[in-house]
Design a protein around this motif. Structure first.
Motif, PDB file in Angstrom:
ATOM      1  N   PRO A  76      12.357  77.047  -1.343  1.00 35.44           N
ATOM      2  CA  PRO A  76      12.753  78.150  -2.226  1.00 35.44           C
ATOM      3  C   PRO A  76      14.069  78.810  -1.793  1.00 35.44           C
ATOM      4  O   PRO A  76      14.594  78.523  -0.711  1.00 35.44           O
ATOM      5  CB  PRO A  76      11.598  79.131  -2.075  1.00 35.44           C
ATOM      6  N   LYS A  77      14.573  79.676  -2.648  1.00 35.67           N
ATOM      7  CA  LYS A  77      15.744  80.488  -2.325  1.00 35.67           C
ATOM      8  C   LYS A  77      15.390  81.951  -2.555  1.00 35.67           C
ATOM      9  O   LYS A  77      14.633  82.271  -3.481  1.00 35.67           O
ATOM     10  CB  LYS A  77      16.909  80.125  -3.267  1.00 35.67           C
ATOM     11  N   ILE A  78      15.955  82.812  -1.728  1.00 32.65           N
ATOM     12  CA  ILE A  78      15.745  84.252  -1.930  1.00 32.65           C
ATOM     13  C   ILE A  78      16.310  84.635  -3.301  1.00 32.65           C
ATOM     14  O   ILE A  78      17.413  84.234  -3.651  1.00 32.65           O
ATOM     15  CB  ILE A  78      16.489  85.072  -0.835  1.00 32.65           C
ATOM     16  N   GLY A  79      15.539  85.396  -4.055  1.00 37.27           N
ATOM     17  CA  GLY A  79      15.988  85.838  -5.373  1.00 37.27           C
ATOM     18  C   GLY A  79      15.661  84.874  -6.497  1.00 37.27           C
ATOM     19  O   GLY A  79      15.854  85.192  -7.667  1.00 37.27           O
ATOM     20  N   GLN A  80      15.156  83.714  -6.129  1.00 40.13           N
ATOM     21  CA  GLN A  80      14.808  82.705  -7.130  1.00 40.13           C
ATOM     22  C   GLN A  80      13.667  83.173  -8.035  1.00 40.13           C
ATOM     23  O   GLN A  80      12.716  83.788  -7.567  1.00 40.13           O
ATOM     24  CB  GLN A  80      14.390  81.426  -6.388  1.00 40.13           C
ATOM     25  N   LYS A  81      13.788  82.886  -9.343  1.00 38.30           N
ATOM     26  CA  LYS A  81      12.693  83.179 -10.271  1.00 38.30           C
ATOM     27  C   LYS A  81      11.694  82.038 -10.221  1.00 38.30           C
ATOM     28  O   LYS A  81      12.084  80.883 -10.267  1.00 38.30           O
ATOM     29  CB  LYS A  81      13.242  83.305 -11.695  1.00 38.30           C
ATOM     30  N   VAL A  82      10.429  82.412 -10.107  1.00 42.55           N
ATOM     31  CA  VAL A  82       9.385  81.389 -10.052  1.00 42.55           C
ATOM     32  C   VAL A  82       8.273  81.730 -11.049  1.00 42.55           C
ATOM     33  O   VAL A  82       8.151  82.874 -11.492  1.00 42.55           O
ATOM     34  CB  VAL A  82       8.775  81.267  -8.631  1.00 42.55           C
ATOM     35  N   LYS A  83       7.486  80.707 -11.372  1.00 41.31           N
ATOM     36  CA  LYS A  83       6.357  80.912 -12.271  1.00 41.31           C
ATOM     37  C   LYS A  83       5.069  80.536 -11.568  1.00 41.31           C
ATOM     38  O   LYS A  83       5.033  79.602 -10.778  1.00 41.31           O
ATOM     39  CB  LYS A  83       6.521  80.037 -13.517  1.00 41.31           C
ATOM     40  N   ILE A  84       4.012  81.270 -11.884  1.00 37.95           N
ATOM     41  CA  ILE A  84       2.701  80.953 -11.325  1.00 37.95           C
ATOM     42  C   ILE A  84       2.207  79.658 -11.963  1.00 37.95           C
ATOM     43  O   ILE A  84       2.116  79.561 -13.185  1.00 37.95           O
ATOM     44  CB  ILE A  84       1.691  82.080 -11.622  1.00 37.95           C
ATOM     45  N   SER A  85       1.917  78.667 -11.123  1.00 41.48           N
ATOM     46  CA  SER A  85       1.361  77.425 -11.664  1.00 41.48           C
ATOM     47  C   SER A  85      -0.155  77.428 -11.525  1.00 41.48           C
ATOM     48  O   SER A  85      -0.863  76.769 -12.273  1.00 41.48           O
ATOM     49  CB  SER A  85       1.957  76.216 -10.951  1.00 41.48           C
TER      50      SER A  85
ATOM     51  N   LYS B  24      -0.243  90.179 -19.092  1.00 42.59           N
ATOM     52  CA  LYS B  24      -0.334  88.990 -18.261  1.00 42.59           C
ATOM     53  C   LYS B  24       1.076  88.591 -17.829  1.00 42.59           C
ATOM     54  O   LYS B  24       1.987  88.599 -18.650  1.00 42.59           O
ATOM     55  CB  LYS B  24      -0.958  87.885 -19.103  1.00 42.59           C
ATOM     56  N   VAL B  25       1.240  88.311 -16.552  1.00 41.74           N
ATOM     57  CA  VAL B  25       2.571  87.871 -16.102  1.00 41.74           C
ATOM     58  C   VAL B  25       2.481  86.488 -15.469  1.00 41.74           C
ATOM     59  O   VAL B  25       1.473  86.118 -14.880  1.00 41.74           O
ATOM     60  CB  VAL B  25       3.229  88.832 -15.071  1.00 41.74           C
ATOM     61  N   ILE B  26       3.561  85.772 -15.621  1.00 46.95           N
ATOM     62  CA  ILE B  26       3.635  84.482 -14.933  1.00 46.95           C
ATOM     63  C   ILE B  26       4.901  84.383 -14.095  1.00 46.95           C
ATOM     64  O   ILE B  26       4.964  83.609 -13.161  1.00 46.95           O
ATOM     65  CB  ILE B  26       3.565  83.270 -15.896  1.00 46.95           C
ATOM     66  N   GLU B  27       5.903  85.190 -14.404  1.00 41.08           N
ATOM     67  CA  GLU B  27       7.169  85.024 -13.701  1.00 41.08           C
ATOM     68  C   GLU B  27       7.401  86.111 -12.661  1.00 41.08           C
ATOM     69  O   GLU B  27       7.185  87.297 -12.911  1.00 41.08           O
ATOM     70  CB  GLU B  27       8.323  85.027 -14.705  1.00 41.08           C
ATOM     71  N   GLY B  28       7.837  85.686 -11.464  1.00 40.78           N
ATOM     72  CA  GLY B  28       8.162  86.621 -10.399  1.00 40.78           C
ATOM     73  C   GLY B  28       9.427  86.180  -9.686  1.00 40.78           C
ATOM     74  O   GLY B  28      10.081  85.214 -10.091  1.00 40.78           O
ATOM     75  N   LYS B  29       9.748  86.910  -8.626  1.00 41.73           N
ATOM     76  CA  LYS B  29      10.995  86.653  -7.899  1.00 41.73           C
ATOM     77  C   LYS B  29      10.685  86.534  -6.409  1.00 41.73           C
ATOM     78  O   LYS B  29       9.917  87.330  -5.862  1.00 41.73           O
ATOM     79  CB  LYS B  29      11.941  87.834  -8.136  1.00 41.73           C
ATOM     80  N   ILE B  30      11.319  85.564  -5.770  1.00 42.09           N
ATOM     81  CA  ILE B  30      11.078  85.361  -4.336  1.00 42.09           C
ATOM     82  C   ILE B  30      11.844  86.390  -3.501  1.00 42.09           C
ATOM     83  O   ILE B  30      13.058  86.546  -3.642  1.00 42.09           O
ATOM     84  CB  ILE B  30      11.451  83.927  -3.918  1.00 42.09           C
ATOM     85  N   ILE B  31      11.122  87.083  -2.632  1.00 45.05           N
ATOM     86  CA  ILE B  31      11.714  88.101  -1.772  1.00 45.05           C
ATOM     87  C   ILE B  31      12.035  87.521  -0.389  1.00 45.05           C
ATOM     88  O   ILE B  31      13.088  87.779   0.177  1.00 45.05           O
ATOM     89  CB  ILE B  31      10.731  89.299  -1.601  1.00 45.05           C
ATOM     90  N   GLU B  32      11.112  86.750   0.148  1.00 42.15           N
ATOM     91  CA  GLU B  32      11.358  86.050   1.407  1.00 42.15           C
ATOM     92  C   GLU B  32      10.392  84.883   1.503  1.00 42.15           C
ATOM     93  O   GLU B  32       9.431  84.792   0.734  1.00 42.15           O
ATOM     94  CB  GLU B  32      11.210  86.992   2.599  1.00 42.15           C
ATOM     95  N   PHE B  33      10.667  83.984   2.453  1.00 39.29           N
ATOM     96  CA  PHE B  33       9.779  82.822   2.592  1.00 39.29           C
ATOM     97  C   PHE B  33       9.834  82.289   4.012  1.00 39.29           C
ATOM     98  O   PHE B  33      10.729  82.622   4.787  1.00 39.29           O
ATOM     99  CB  PHE B  33      10.165  81.720   1.594  1.00 39.29           C
ATOM    100  N   SER B  34       8.826  81.485   4.351  1.00 36.69           N
ATOM    101  CA  SER B  34       8.842  80.795   5.629  1.00 36.69           C
ATOM    102  C   SER B  34       8.178  79.442   5.441  1.00 36.69           C
ATOM    103  O   SER B  34       7.379  79.245   4.520  1.00 36.69           O
ATOM    104  CB  SER B  34       8.113  81.603   6.702  1.00 36.69           C
TER     105      SER B  34
END
Ligand SMILES: [Zn+2]
Length: 102
Positions: free
Chosen positions: A79-88, A43-53
Motif C-alpha cells: 500500500p501507499k500512505i493516502g491511498q484510497k482503498v475499498k473493503i473487499s 454503508k461505506v466501502i471506501e477508506g484511506k490508508i493512514i499507515e501500514f506495516s
C-alpha cells in the motif's frame, strides 16, 4: 439493525447518533456524547490508508473512514500512505472485527 450482525454479513455501516449526528465509534447503542439513540445510517466501502506495516506476505494498514473511524485492515498488495482503498471483506472472528481491503 445491529452493527455486528451487519458486519458479519460483510456490510460496514457507520453508527451515527440520531440526536447530535456524531459518529459513534467504537459502535454502541447509545451516543457517547449525548446518550442519544444510535442508528446505522450509511454503508461505506471506501477508506484511506493512514499507515501500514508488513507482516509476512501481507500488509496491515490503518484505514480511515469518514475522516473519523480508524480500523486495522489487511491488504495483499504493497500500500501507499493516502491511498484510497475499498473493503473487499469484513466480519467478525472471535468477536474481533476484521477487514480486508483492496
Ligand atoms: Zn449524540
Amino acid at each position: 439493525m445491529n452493527f455486528e450482525s451487519e458486519l458479519s454479513q460483510g456490510d460496514f455501516y457507520i453508527p451515527e447518533c440520531t440526536e447530535c449526528m456524531k459518529i459513534v465509534w467504537p459502535p454502541s447503542e447509545f451516543c457517547n456524547h449525548c446518550f442519544g439513540e444510535v442508528l446505522l445510517k450509511k454503508k461505506v466501502i471506501e477508506g484511506k490508508i493512514i499507515e501500514f506495516s508488513r507482516q509476512g506476505d501481507a500488509y496491515f494498514c490503518l484505514v480511515e473512514f469518514e475522516k473519523e473511524i480508524r480500523v486495522m485492515a489487511k491488504i495483499l498488495k504493497m500500500p501507499k500512505i493516502g491511498q484510497k482503498v475499498k473493503i473487499s471483506e469484513c466480519g467478525l472472528i472471535n468477536r474481533n472485527y476484521f477487514f480486508h481491503v483492496v
